[in-house]
Design a protein around this motif. Structure first.
Motif, PDB file in Angstrom:
ATOM      1  N   GLY A   1      50.196  -0.878  31.801  1.00  0.00           N
ATOM      2  CA  GLY A   1      51.330  -1.292  30.978  1.00  0.00           C
ATOM      3  C   GLY A   1      51.726  -2.733  31.235  1.00  0.00           C
ATOM      4  N   ALA A   2      51.778  -3.133  32.513  1.00  0.00           N
ATOM      5  CA  ALA A   2      52.160  -4.505  32.852  1.00  0.00           C
ATOM      6  C   ALA A   2      51.133  -5.502  32.335  1.00  0.00           C
ATOM      7  N   TYR A   3      49.853  -5.165  32.431  1.00  0.00           N
ATOM      8  CA  TYR A   3      48.816  -6.095  31.990  1.00  0.00           C
ATOM      9  C   TYR A   3      48.820  -6.235  30.470  1.00  0.00           C
ATOM     10  N   LEU A   4      49.010  -5.138  29.757  1.00  0.00           N
ATOM     11  CA  LEU A   4      49.092  -5.228  28.297  1.00  0.00           C
ATOM     12  C   LEU A   4      50.290  -6.069  27.869  1.00  0.00           C
ATOM     13  N   LEU A   5      51.409  -5.894  28.540  1.00  0.00           N
ATOM     14  CA  LEU A   5      52.590  -6.706  28.230  1.00  0.00           C
ATOM     15  C   LEU A   5      52.304  -8.177  28.524  1.00  0.00           C
ATOM     16  N   TYR A   6      51.627  -8.449  29.625  1.00  0.00           N
ATOM     17  CA  TYR A   6      51.249  -9.815  29.984  1.00  0.00           C
ATOM     18  C   TYR A   6      50.373 -10.439  28.895  1.00  0.00           C
ATOM     19  N   LEU A   7      49.369  -9.689  28.416  1.00  0.00           N
ATOM     20  CA  LEU A   7      48.502 -10.211  27.371  1.00  0.00           C
ATOM     21  C   LEU A   7      49.285 -10.512  26.100  1.00  0.00           C
ATOM     22  N   LEU A   8      50.172  -9.602  25.724  1.00  0.00           N
ATOM     23  CA  LEU A   8      50.982  -9.832  24.524  1.00  0.00           C
ATOM     24  C   LEU A   8      51.824 -11.097  24.672  1.00  0.00           C
TER      25      LEU A   8
ATOM     26  N   ALA B   1      49.391   2.723  22.526  1.00  0.00           N
ATOM     27  CA  ALA B   1      49.045   2.463  23.928  1.00  0.00           C
ATOM     28  C   ALA B   1      50.185   2.864  24.848  1.00  0.00           C
ATOM     29  N   ALA B   2      51.423   2.527  24.465  1.00  0.00           N
ATOM     30  CA  ALA B   2      52.581   2.896  25.288  1.00  0.00           C
ATOM     31  C   ALA B   2      52.718   4.413  25.373  1.00  0.00           C
TER      32      ALA B   2
ATOM     33  N   LEU C   1      50.348   6.683  25.087  1.00  0.00           N
ATOM     34  CA  LEU C   1      49.290   7.236  25.932  1.00  0.00           C
ATOM     35  C   LEU C   1      49.607   7.039  27.411  1.00  0.00           C
ATOM     36  N   LEU C   2      50.088   5.859  27.776  1.00  0.00           N
ATOM     37  CA  LEU C   2      50.391   5.585  29.174  1.00  0.00           C
ATOM     38  C   LEU C   2      51.538   6.441  29.684  1.00  0.00           C
ATOM     39  N   ILE C   3      52.465   6.782  28.797  1.00  0.00           N
ATOM     40  CA  ILE C   3      53.646   7.546  29.208  1.00  0.00           C
ATOM     41  C   ILE C   3      53.395   9.043  29.166  1.00  0.00           C
ATOM     42  N   ALA C   4      52.723   9.516  28.099  1.00  0.00           N
ATOM     43  CA  ALA C   4      52.721  10.954  27.825  1.00  0.00           C
ATOM     44  C   ALA C   4      51.372  11.637  27.953  1.00  0.00           C
ATOM     45  N   ASP C   5      50.277  10.930  27.790  1.00  0.00           N
ATOM     46  CA  ASP C   5      48.988  11.606  27.786  1.00  0.00           C
ATOM     47  C   ASP C   5      48.696  12.217  29.155  1.00  0.00           C
ATOM     48  N   ARG C   6      48.349  13.472  29.174  1.00  0.00           N
ATOM     49  CA  ARG C   6      48.178  14.175  30.451  1.00  0.00           C
ATOM     50  C   ARG C   6      46.974  13.660  31.224  1.00  0.00           C
ATOM     51  N   ARG C   7      45.933  13.208  30.520  1.00  0.00           N
ATOM     52  CA  ARG C   7      44.763  12.676  31.227  1.00  0.00           C
ATOM     53  C   ARG C   7      45.099  11.343  31.895  1.00  0.00           C
ATOM     54  N   VAL C   8      45.843  10.498  31.195  1.00  0.00           N
ATOM     55  CA  VAL C   8      46.245   9.227  31.791  1.00  0.00           C
ATOM     56  C   VAL C   8      47.209   9.458  32.951  1.00  0.00           C
ATOM     57  N   ARG C   9      48.110  10.429  32.804  1.00  0.00           N
ATOM     58  CA  ARG C   9      49.076  10.713  33.870  1.00  0.00           C
ATOM     59  C   ARG C   9      48.384  11.151  35.151  1.00  0.00           C
TER      60      ARG C   9
ATOM     61  N   PRO D   1      47.347  -9.027   3.585  1.00  0.00           N
ATOM     62  CA  PRO D   1      48.697  -9.536   3.835  1.00  0.00           C
ATOM     63  C   PRO D   1      48.997  -9.589   5.335  1.00  0.00           C
ATOM     64  N   ALA D   2      49.785 -10.576   5.731  1.00  0.00           N
ATOM     65  CA  ALA D   2      50.107 -10.736   7.155  1.00  0.00           C
ATOM     66  C   ALA D   2      50.801  -9.512   7.720  1.00  0.00           C
ATOM     67  N   TRP D   3      51.625  -8.859   6.893  1.00  0.00           N
ATOM     68  CA  TRP D   3      52.367  -7.712   7.407  1.00  0.00           C
ATOM     69  C   TRP D   3      51.429  -6.570   7.792  1.00  0.00           C
ATOM     70  N   VAL D   4      50.276  -6.498   7.154  1.00  0.00           N
ATOM     71  CA  VAL D   4      49.317  -5.444   7.499  1.00  0.00           C
ATOM     72  C   VAL D   4      48.838  -5.625   8.938  1.00  0.00           C
ATOM     73  N   CYS D   5      48.482  -6.872   9.299  1.00  0.00           N
ATOM     74  CA  CYS D   5      48.043  -7.139  10.669  1.00  0.00           C
ATOM     75  C   CYS D   5      49.174  -6.931  11.669  1.00  0.00           C
ATOM     76  N   LEU D   6      50.386  -7.349  11.296  1.00  0.00           N
ATOM     77  CA  LEU D   6      51.516  -7.189  12.203  1.00  0.00           C
ATOM     78  C   LEU D   6      51.852  -5.721  12.421  1.00  0.00           C
ATOM     79  N   VAL D   7      51.823  -4.943  11.345  1.00  0.00           N
ATOM     80  CA  VAL D   7      52.079  -3.502  11.481  1.00  0.00           C
ATOM     81  C   VAL D   7      50.957  -2.842  12.280  1.00  0.00           C
ATOM     82  N   GLY D   8      49.724  -3.265  12.022  1.00  0.00           N
ATOM     83  CA  GLY D   8      48.612  -2.719  12.798  1.00  0.00           C
ATOM     84  C   GLY D   8      48.746  -3.023  14.275  1.00  0.00           C
ATOM     85  N   LEU D   9      49.162  -4.251  14.596  1.00  0.00           N
ATOM     86  CA  LEU D   9      49.375  -4.626  15.998  1.00  0.00           C
ATOM     87  C   LEU D   9      50.485  -3.795  16.618  1.00  0.00           C
ATOM     88  N   ALA D  10      51.590  -3.642  15.901  1.00  0.00           N
ATOM     89  CA  ALA D  10      52.699  -2.845  16.421  1.00  0.00           C
ATOM     90  C   ALA D  10      52.271  -1.395  16.644  1.00  0.00           C
ATOM     91  N   THR D  11      51.441  -0.882  15.756  1.00  0.00           N
ATOM     92  CA  THR D  11      50.960   0.498  15.896  1.00  0.00           C
ATOM     93  C   THR D  11      50.092   0.650  17.136  1.00  0.00           C
TER      94      THR D  11
END
Length: 401
Positions: free
Chosen positions: A333-340, A311-312, A314-322, A296-306
Protein backbone atom coordinates in the motif's frame (compact mmCIF):
# COMPACT_ATOMS: atom_id res chain seq x y z
CA UNK A 1 24.65 -38.60 11.29
CA UNK A 2 21.64 -36.69 12.57
CA UNK A 3 23.45 -33.37 12.08
CA UNK A 4 24.25 -34.33 8.48
CA UNK A 5 20.62 -35.21 7.87
CA UNK A 6 19.47 -31.93 9.38
CA UNK A 7 21.97 -30.09 7.19
CA UNK A 8 20.72 -31.86 4.06
CA UNK A 9 17.13 -31.00 4.90
CA UNK A 10 18.09 -27.38 5.49
CA UNK A 11 19.79 -27.22 2.10
CA UNK A 12 16.86 -28.64 0.19
CA UNK A 13 14.95 -25.36 -0.34
CA UNK A 14 18.13 -23.58 -1.46
CA UNK A 15 18.92 -26.37 -3.91
CA UNK A 16 15.36 -26.47 -5.24
CA UNK A 17 15.31 -22.71 -5.65
CA UNK A 18 18.67 -22.88 -7.42
CA UNK A 19 17.26 -25.35 -9.96
CA UNK A 20 14.17 -23.20 -10.50
CA UNK A 21 16.27 -20.09 -10.85
CA UNK A 22 18.73 -21.64 -13.31
CA UNK A 23 15.83 -22.89 -15.42
CA UNK A 24 14.23 -19.43 -15.40
CA UNK A 25 17.50 -17.80 -16.43
CA UNK A 26 17.84 -20.29 -19.28
CA UNK A 27 14.36 -19.32 -20.52
CA UNK A 28 15.15 -15.61 -20.27
CA UNK A 29 18.45 -16.12 -22.09
CA UNK A 30 16.61 -17.91 -24.90
CA UNK A 31 14.13 -15.04 -25.09
CA UNK A 32 16.91 -12.45 -25.24
CA UNK A 33 18.71 -14.40 -27.95
CA UNK A 34 15.44 -14.57 -29.88
CA UNK A 35 14.93 -10.83 -29.48
CA UNK A 36 18.49 -10.18 -30.69
CA UNK A 37 17.85 -12.29 -33.78
CA UNK A 38 14.59 -10.42 -34.47
CA UNK A 39 16.08 -6.97 -33.89
CA UNK A 40 15.98 -4.98 -37.11
CA UNK A 41 17.45 -1.73 -38.40
CA UNK A 42 14.63 0.30 -36.82
CA UNK A 43 15.36 -1.07 -33.36
CA UNK A 44 17.58 0.88 -30.99
CA UNK A 45 19.94 -2.11 -31.04
CA UNK A 46 20.12 -2.53 -34.82
CA UNK A 47 20.16 -5.60 -37.02
CA UNK A 48 23.40 -6.90 -35.50
CA UNK A 49 22.13 -7.01 -31.90
CA UNK A 50 23.62 -9.58 -29.55
CA UNK A 51 22.93 -10.91 -26.08
CA UNK A 52 25.58 -8.56 -24.71
CA UNK A 53 24.14 -5.44 -26.35
CA UNK A 54 20.65 -6.22 -25.06
CA UNK A 55 21.95 -6.94 -21.56
CA UNK A 56 23.67 -3.57 -21.46
CA UNK A 57 20.87 -1.59 -23.11
CA UNK A 58 18.84 1.36 -21.87
CA UNK A 59 19.47 2.26 -18.19
CA UNK A 60 22.37 -0.19 -17.98
CA UNK A 61 24.34 2.39 -19.96
CA UNK A 62 23.86 4.94 -17.18
CA UNK A 63 25.12 2.54 -14.53
CA UNK A 64 28.12 1.73 -16.71
CA UNK A 65 28.83 5.43 -17.11
CA UNK A 66 28.70 5.95 -13.32
CA UNK A 67 31.05 3.03 -12.71
CA UNK A 68 33.45 4.39 -15.32
CA UNK A 69 33.43 8.14 -14.66
CA UNK A 70 31.23 8.87 -11.63
CA UNK A 71 28.69 11.68 -11.45
CA UNK A 72 28.91 15.07 -13.20
CA UNK A 73 29.79 18.13 -11.15
CA UNK A 74 27.92 20.34 -13.63
CA UNK A 75 24.41 19.54 -14.78
CA UNK A 76 24.06 19.16 -18.56
CA UNK A 77 21.48 21.39 -20.24
CA UNK A 78 19.31 20.78 -23.27
CA UNK A 79 18.74 23.22 -26.14
CA UNK A 80 16.02 25.01 -24.16
CA UNK A 81 18.32 25.54 -21.19
CA UNK A 82 16.58 22.95 -18.99
CA UNK A 83 18.45 20.25 -17.08
CA UNK A 84 18.98 17.27 -19.38
CA UNK A 85 18.89 13.59 -18.46
CA UNK A 86 22.01 12.70 -16.50
CA UNK A 87 23.58 10.17 -14.14
CA UNK A 88 22.29 11.77 -10.93
CA UNK A 89 18.95 9.99 -11.45
CA UNK A 90 20.67 6.66 -10.67
CA UNK A 91 21.91 5.56 -7.26
CA UNK A 92 25.50 4.41 -6.64
CA UNK A 93 25.33 1.00 -4.90
CA UNK A 94 24.73 -1.11 -8.01
CA UNK A 95 27.38 0.54 -10.22
CA UNK A 96 29.92 0.48 -7.38
CA UNK A 97 29.40 -3.22 -6.65
CA UNK A 98 29.31 -4.09 -10.33
CA UNK A 99 32.38 -1.99 -11.04
CA UNK A 100 34.34 -3.83 -8.32
CA UNK A 101 33.21 -7.22 -9.65
CA UNK A 102 34.10 -6.04 -13.14
CA UNK A 103 37.73 -5.64 -12.13
CA UNK A 104 37.77 -9.37 -11.37
CA UNK A 105 35.69 -10.85 -14.19
CA UNK A 106 36.74 -8.69 -17.12
CA UNK A 107 34.72 -5.50 -17.22
CA UNK A 108 31.39 -3.94 -16.33
CA UNK A 109 29.39 -5.55 -19.21
CA UNK A 110 30.44 -8.98 -17.95
CA UNK A 111 29.86 -8.16 -14.30
CA UNK A 112 26.46 -6.48 -14.67
CA UNK A 113 24.40 -9.60 -15.53
CA UNK A 114 26.37 -11.64 -12.98
CA UNK A 115 25.61 -9.20 -10.15
CA UNK A 116 21.95 -8.98 -11.17
CA UNK A 117 21.63 -12.75 -11.43
CA UNK A 118 23.33 -13.38 -8.08
CA UNK A 119 21.15 -10.76 -6.36
CA UNK A 120 18.09 -12.30 -7.98
CA UNK A 121 18.90 -15.77 -6.64
CA UNK A 122 19.49 -14.43 -3.15
CA UNK A 123 16.23 -12.49 -3.39
CA UNK A 124 14.46 -15.76 -4.24
CA UNK A 125 15.88 -17.35 -1.09
CA UNK A 126 14.73 -14.43 1.05
CA UNK A 127 11.27 -14.38 -0.57
CA UNK A 128 10.88 -18.07 0.28
CA UNK A 129 11.91 -17.44 3.87
CA UNK A 130 9.57 -14.43 4.10
CA UNK A 131 6.54 -16.36 2.85
CA UNK A 132 7.12 -19.89 4.17
CA UNK A 133 5.80 -19.28 7.68
CA UNK A 134 2.74 -17.50 6.32
CA UNK A 135 1.57 -19.67 3.43
CA UNK A 136 3.50 -22.94 3.75
CA UNK A 137 6.44 -24.43 1.93
CA UNK A 138 4.67 -25.50 -1.29
CA UNK A 139 2.96 -22.16 -1.88
CA UNK A 140 6.14 -20.25 -1.00
CA UNK A 141 8.05 -22.31 -3.55
CA UNK A 142 5.43 -21.56 -6.19
CA UNK A 143 5.74 -17.87 -5.33
CA UNK A 144 9.47 -18.18 -6.06
CA UNK A 145 8.67 -19.87 -9.36
CA UNK A 146 6.36 -17.00 -10.34
CA UNK A 147 8.88 -14.45 -9.11
CA UNK A 148 11.73 -15.86 -11.21
CA UNK A 149 9.77 -17.09 -14.25
CA UNK A 150 6.39 -15.50 -14.60
CA UNK A 151 5.81 -11.87 -15.32
CA UNK A 152 7.10 -9.33 -17.79
CA UNK A 153 9.99 -8.24 -15.62
CA UNK A 154 11.72 -11.55 -14.89
CA UNK A 155 14.35 -10.54 -17.46
CA UNK A 156 15.65 -7.92 -15.02
CA UNK A 157 17.39 -10.68 -13.09
CA UNK A 158 20.11 -10.75 -15.75
CA UNK A 159 20.09 -7.26 -17.24
CA UNK A 160 22.36 -4.40 -16.21
CA UNK A 161 19.66 -2.88 -14.01
CA UNK A 162 19.59 -2.32 -10.24
CA UNK A 163 16.13 -3.82 -9.69
CA UNK A 164 17.22 -7.27 -8.52
CA UNK A 165 19.69 -5.79 -6.03
CA UNK A 166 17.06 -3.40 -4.70
CA UNK A 167 14.65 -6.31 -4.44
CA UNK A 168 17.17 -8.22 -2.34
CA UNK A 169 17.61 -5.37 0.17
CA UNK A 170 13.83 -4.78 0.28
CA UNK A 171 12.99 -8.42 0.98
CA UNK A 172 15.68 -8.60 3.65
CA UNK A 173 14.23 -5.48 5.29
CA UNK A 174 10.70 -6.92 5.16
CA UNK A 175 12.00 -10.17 6.65
CA UNK A 176 13.62 -8.19 9.47
CA UNK A 177 10.30 -6.48 10.21
CA UNK A 178 8.36 -9.74 9.94
CA UNK A 179 10.69 -11.49 12.40
CA UNK A 180 11.33 -8.36 14.46
CA UNK A 181 15.07 -8.46 13.97
CA UNK A 182 15.28 -4.70 14.17
CA UNK A 183 19.03 -4.20 14.16
CA UNK A 184 19.24 -5.50 10.60
CA UNK A 185 17.19 -2.55 9.37
CA UNK A 186 20.12 -0.23 10.01
CA UNK A 187 22.02 -2.11 7.30
CA UNK A 188 19.29 -2.91 4.78
CA UNK A 189 17.64 0.52 4.73
CA UNK A 190 20.74 2.49 3.63
CA UNK A 191 21.61 -0.14 1.04
CA UNK A 192 18.07 0.02 -0.30
CA UNK A 193 18.06 3.82 -0.31
CA UNK A 194 21.24 4.11 -2.38
CA UNK A 195 20.37 1.35 -4.84
CA UNK A 196 17.07 2.67 -6.21
CA UNK A 197 14.44 5.27 -5.26
CA UNK A 198 11.62 3.94 -3.09
CA UNK A 199 12.91 3.96 0.47
CA UNK A 200 10.49 6.78 1.39
CA UNK A 201 7.70 4.26 0.89
CA UNK A 202 9.44 2.02 3.41
CA UNK A 203 9.50 4.92 5.88
CA UNK A 204 5.75 5.32 5.42
CA UNK A 205 5.27 1.57 5.88
CA UNK A 206 7.18 1.61 9.18
CA UNK A 207 5.16 4.60 10.40
CA UNK A 208 1.84 2.85 9.74
CA UNK A 209 3.23 -0.44 11.07
CA UNK A 210 4.16 1.32 14.32
CA UNK A 211 0.63 2.73 14.65
CA UNK A 212 -0.83 -0.72 13.98
CA UNK A 213 1.39 -2.31 16.62
CA UNK A 214 0.42 0.42 19.09
CA UNK A 215 -3.29 -0.28 18.62
CA UNK A 216 -2.64 -3.99 19.30
CA UNK A 217 -0.31 -3.60 22.26
CA UNK A 218 -2.85 -5.16 24.63
CA UNK A 219 -2.68 -8.40 22.61
CA UNK A 220 0.83 -8.12 21.16
CA UNK A 221 3.40 -6.74 23.56
CA UNK A 222 5.15 -3.61 22.32
CA UNK A 223 8.12 -2.92 24.59
CA UNK A 224 9.90 0.45 24.50
CA UNK A 225 12.88 -1.16 22.78
CA UNK A 226 10.73 -2.11 19.78
CA UNK A 227 9.09 1.31 19.70
CA UNK A 228 12.55 2.85 19.54
CA UNK A 229 13.64 0.60 16.67
CA UNK A 230 10.46 1.21 14.66
CA UNK A 231 10.75 4.98 15.09
CA UNK A 232 14.50 4.99 14.42
CA UNK A 233 14.09 2.77 11.37
CA UNK A 234 11.40 5.02 9.97
CA UNK A 235 13.48 8.14 10.55
CA UNK A 236 16.52 6.46 9.02
CA UNK A 237 14.51 5.51 5.92
CA UNK A 238 13.12 9.04 5.60
CA UNK A 239 16.55 10.56 6.10
CA UNK A 240 18.21 8.26 3.58
CA UNK A 241 15.47 9.00 1.09
CA UNK A 242 16.10 12.74 1.40
CA UNK A 243 19.90 12.79 1.60
CA UNK A 244 20.58 11.91 -2.05
CA UNK A 245 18.98 15.15 -3.32
CA UNK A 246 21.14 17.01 -0.76
CA UNK A 247 24.29 15.26 -2.00
CA UNK A 248 23.35 16.04 -5.59
CA UNK A 249 22.80 19.69 -4.73
CA UNK A 250 26.09 20.01 -2.84
CA UNK A 251 28.18 18.41 -5.61
CA UNK A 252 26.57 20.34 -8.48
CA UNK A 253 25.96 23.60 -6.65
CA UNK A 254 22.27 23.46 -7.64
CA UNK A 255 19.90 22.91 -4.68
CA UNK A 256 17.19 21.36 -6.86
CA UNK A 257 19.59 19.36 -9.07
CA UNK A 258 18.08 15.96 -8.28
CA UNK A 259 14.50 17.10 -8.74
CA UNK A 260 15.31 18.77 -12.06
CA UNK A 261 17.19 15.67 -13.16
CA UNK A 262 14.20 13.44 -12.47
CA UNK A 263 11.86 15.87 -14.20
CA UNK A 264 14.07 15.74 -17.29
CA UNK A 265 12.64 12.30 -18.08
CA UNK A 266 9.11 13.64 -17.71
CA UNK A 267 9.88 16.58 -20.01
CA UNK A 268 10.77 14.12 -22.77
CA UNK A 269 7.12 13.03 -22.67
CA UNK A 270 5.14 16.21 -22.07
CA UNK A 271 7.59 19.09 -22.46
CA UNK A 272 7.69 21.95 -19.96
CA UNK A 273 5.17 20.98 -17.28
CA UNK A 274 5.75 23.62 -14.61
CA UNK A 275 7.67 21.55 -12.06
CA UNK A 276 6.85 18.83 -9.58
CA UNK A 277 3.54 18.64 -7.72
CA UNK A 278 2.71 15.42 -5.81
CA UNK A 279 0.22 13.20 -7.70
CA UNK A 280 0.18 15.64 -10.63
CA UNK A 281 2.36 13.38 -12.77
CA UNK A 282 -0.18 10.57 -12.57
CA UNK A 283 -2.98 12.88 -13.73
CA UNK A 284 -0.85 14.35 -16.51
CA UNK A 285 0.05 10.87 -17.72
CA UNK A 286 -3.62 9.85 -17.80
CA UNK A 287 -4.40 12.87 -19.97
CA UNK A 288 -1.42 12.13 -22.23
CA UNK A 289 -2.36 8.50 -22.74
CA UNK A 290 -5.96 9.46 -23.43
CA UNK A 291 -4.72 11.52 -26.38
CA UNK A 292 -2.40 8.74 -27.58
CA UNK A 293 -5.14 6.13 -27.37
CA UNK A 294 -7.81 8.44 -28.78
CA UNK A 295 -10.20 8.21 -25.83
CA UNK A 296 -11.67 10.92 -23.58
CA UNK A 297 -9.43 11.91 -20.68
CA UNK A 298 -12.11 11.01 -18.16
CA UNK A 299 -12.00 7.40 -19.33
CA UNK A 300 -8.32 7.11 -18.38
CA UNK A 301 -8.89 8.95 -15.11
CA UNK A 302 -11.82 6.74 -14.16
CA UNK A 303 -9.82 3.68 -15.16
CA UNK A 304 -6.94 4.81 -12.96
CA UNK A 305 -9.26 5.46 -10.03
CA UNK A 306 -10.80 2.02 -10.50
CA UNK A 307 -7.39 0.33 -10.47
CA UNK A 308 -6.44 2.20 -7.29
CA UNK A 309 -9.73 1.25 -5.62
CA UNK A 310 -9.44 -2.42 -6.57
CA UNK A 311 -5.81 -2.55 -5.36
CA UNK A 312 -6.81 -0.98 -2.03
CA UNK A 313 -9.71 -3.42 -1.65
CA UNK A 314 -7.46 -6.42 -2.33
CA UNK A 315 -4.86 -5.27 0.19
CA UNK A 316 -7.51 -4.70 2.85
CA UNK A 317 -10.02 -7.49 2.30
CA UNK A 318 -8.72 -10.30 0.12
CA UNK A 319 -8.13 -13.35 2.29
CA UNK A 320 -5.15 -14.55 0.25
CA UNK A 321 -3.40 -11.19 0.54
CA UNK A 322 -4.23 -11.02 4.26
CA UNK A 323 -2.42 -14.31 4.80
CA UNK A 324 0.82 -12.68 3.70
CA UNK A 325 0.95 -10.66 6.90
CA UNK A 326 0.72 -7.00 7.79
CA UNK A 327 4.28 -5.89 6.82
CA UNK A 328 3.87 -7.06 3.22
CA UNK A 329 0.41 -5.54 2.90
CA UNK A 330 1.50 -2.24 4.40
CA UNK A 331 4.55 -2.16 2.14
CA UNK A 332 2.42 -2.76 -0.95
CA UNK A 333 0.00 0.00 0.00
CA UNK A 334 2.77 2.46 0.90
CA UNK A 335 4.69 1.76 -2.30
CA UNK A 336 1.62 2.16 -4.51
CA UNK A 337 0.85 5.47 -2.80
CA UNK A 338 4.47 6.52 -3.33
CA UNK A 339 4.26 5.72 -7.05
CA UNK A 340 1.02 7.66 -7.41
CA UNK A 341 2.66 10.66 -5.71
CA UNK A 342 5.97 10.82 -7.61
CA UNK A 343 5.81 8.68 -10.74
CA UNK A 344 4.80 9.64 -14.27
CA UNK A 345 3.17 6.43 -15.58
CA UNK A 346 4.62 5.43 -18.95
CA UNK A 347 6.34 2.47 -20.56
CA UNK A 348 8.47 1.79 -17.45
CA UNK A 349 5.40 1.15 -15.30
CA UNK A 350 5.85 -2.65 -15.28
CA UNK A 351 9.43 -2.26 -14.07
CA UNK A 352 8.38 0.14 -11.32
CA UNK A 353 5.93 -2.48 -10.00
CA UNK A 354 8.65 -5.08 -9.34
CA UNK A 355 8.95 -4.12 -5.61
CA UNK A 356 5.41 -5.49 -5.19
CA UNK A 357 6.79 -8.99 -5.84
CA UNK A 358 6.01 -10.32 -2.32
CA UNK A 359 2.39 -10.34 -3.49
CA UNK A 360 3.26 -13.37 -5.63
CA UNK A 361 2.56 -15.27 -2.42
CA UNK A 362 -1.14 -14.47 -2.74
CA UNK A 363 -1.14 -15.60 -6.38
CA UNK A 364 0.52 -18.87 -5.35
CA UNK A 365 -2.05 -19.74 -2.67
CA UNK A 366 -4.77 -21.39 -4.80
CA UNK A 367 -3.84 -25.07 -4.76
CA UNK A 368 -5.42 -26.04 -8.09
CA UNK A 369 -2.74 -27.28 -10.44
CA UNK A 370 -4.42 -25.67 -13.46
CA UNK A 371 -4.25 -22.27 -11.75
CA UNK A 372 -0.55 -22.43 -10.98
CA UNK A 373 0.41 -23.83 -14.37
CA UNK A 374 -1.80 -21.22 -16.04
CA UNK A 375 -0.15 -18.36 -14.13
CA UNK A 376 3.28 -19.74 -15.03
CA UNK A 377 2.47 -20.00 -18.74
CA UNK A 378 0.78 -16.60 -18.96
CA UNK A 379 3.56 -14.94 -16.99
CA UNK A 380 6.28 -16.51 -19.11
CA UNK A 381 4.48 -15.41 -22.28
CA UNK A 382 4.27 -11.90 -20.81
CA UNK A 383 8.02 -11.96 -20.26
CA UNK A 384 8.58 -12.76 -23.94
CA UNK A 385 6.16 -9.97 -24.95
CA UNK A 386 8.09 -7.47 -22.81
CA UNK A 387 11.51 -8.53 -24.12
CA UNK A 388 10.32 -8.53 -27.73
CA UNK A 389 8.62 -5.16 -27.42
CA UNK A 390 11.36 -3.36 -25.52
CA UNK A 391 14.40 -4.95 -27.16
CA UNK A 392 13.58 -6.53 -30.52
CA UNK A 393 11.41 -3.53 -31.44
CA UNK A 394 12.55 -0.76 -29.06
CA UNK A 395 11.97 1.97 -31.63
CA UNK A 396 9.28 4.25 -30.20
CA UNK A 397 8.79 6.33 -27.06
CA UNK A 398 6.43 3.65 -25.69
CA UNK A 399 9.04 0.89 -25.98
CA UNK A 400 11.41 1.92 -23.19
CA UNK A 401 11.89 -0.59 -20.35
Amino acid sequence: MRSLRRGAIALQPAAAIALVYLASRAVTTAFLLGAAALSGPESRFGADASLGTLTMGWDAQWYWLIAFSGYPTELPLDAAGDVAQNAWAFMPVYPVITGVVGWVVGGFPVAAPLVSAAAGYLACLVLFALLRRRIGRAAAMWAVVFFSFAGPMAALFQLGYAESLFQLWLLLALLAVERRRWWWLYLWIPLMAFTRPGVLAFALMLAVYGIWRWTRRAHDDLPPREIGHIVAGGLLAAGCGLVWPVITGVVTGEPDAYLQTELAWRRSWIGDHGGFVPFDGTVQAAVLWSRIWGVPAWVCLVGLATIVAVAALLLIADRRVRRLGVPIRLWAGAYLLYLLAVFFPQSSTFRLLVPLSPLWGAVALPRARWWRIGVLLIGTAAQWWWIYTMYALGSTFAQIP
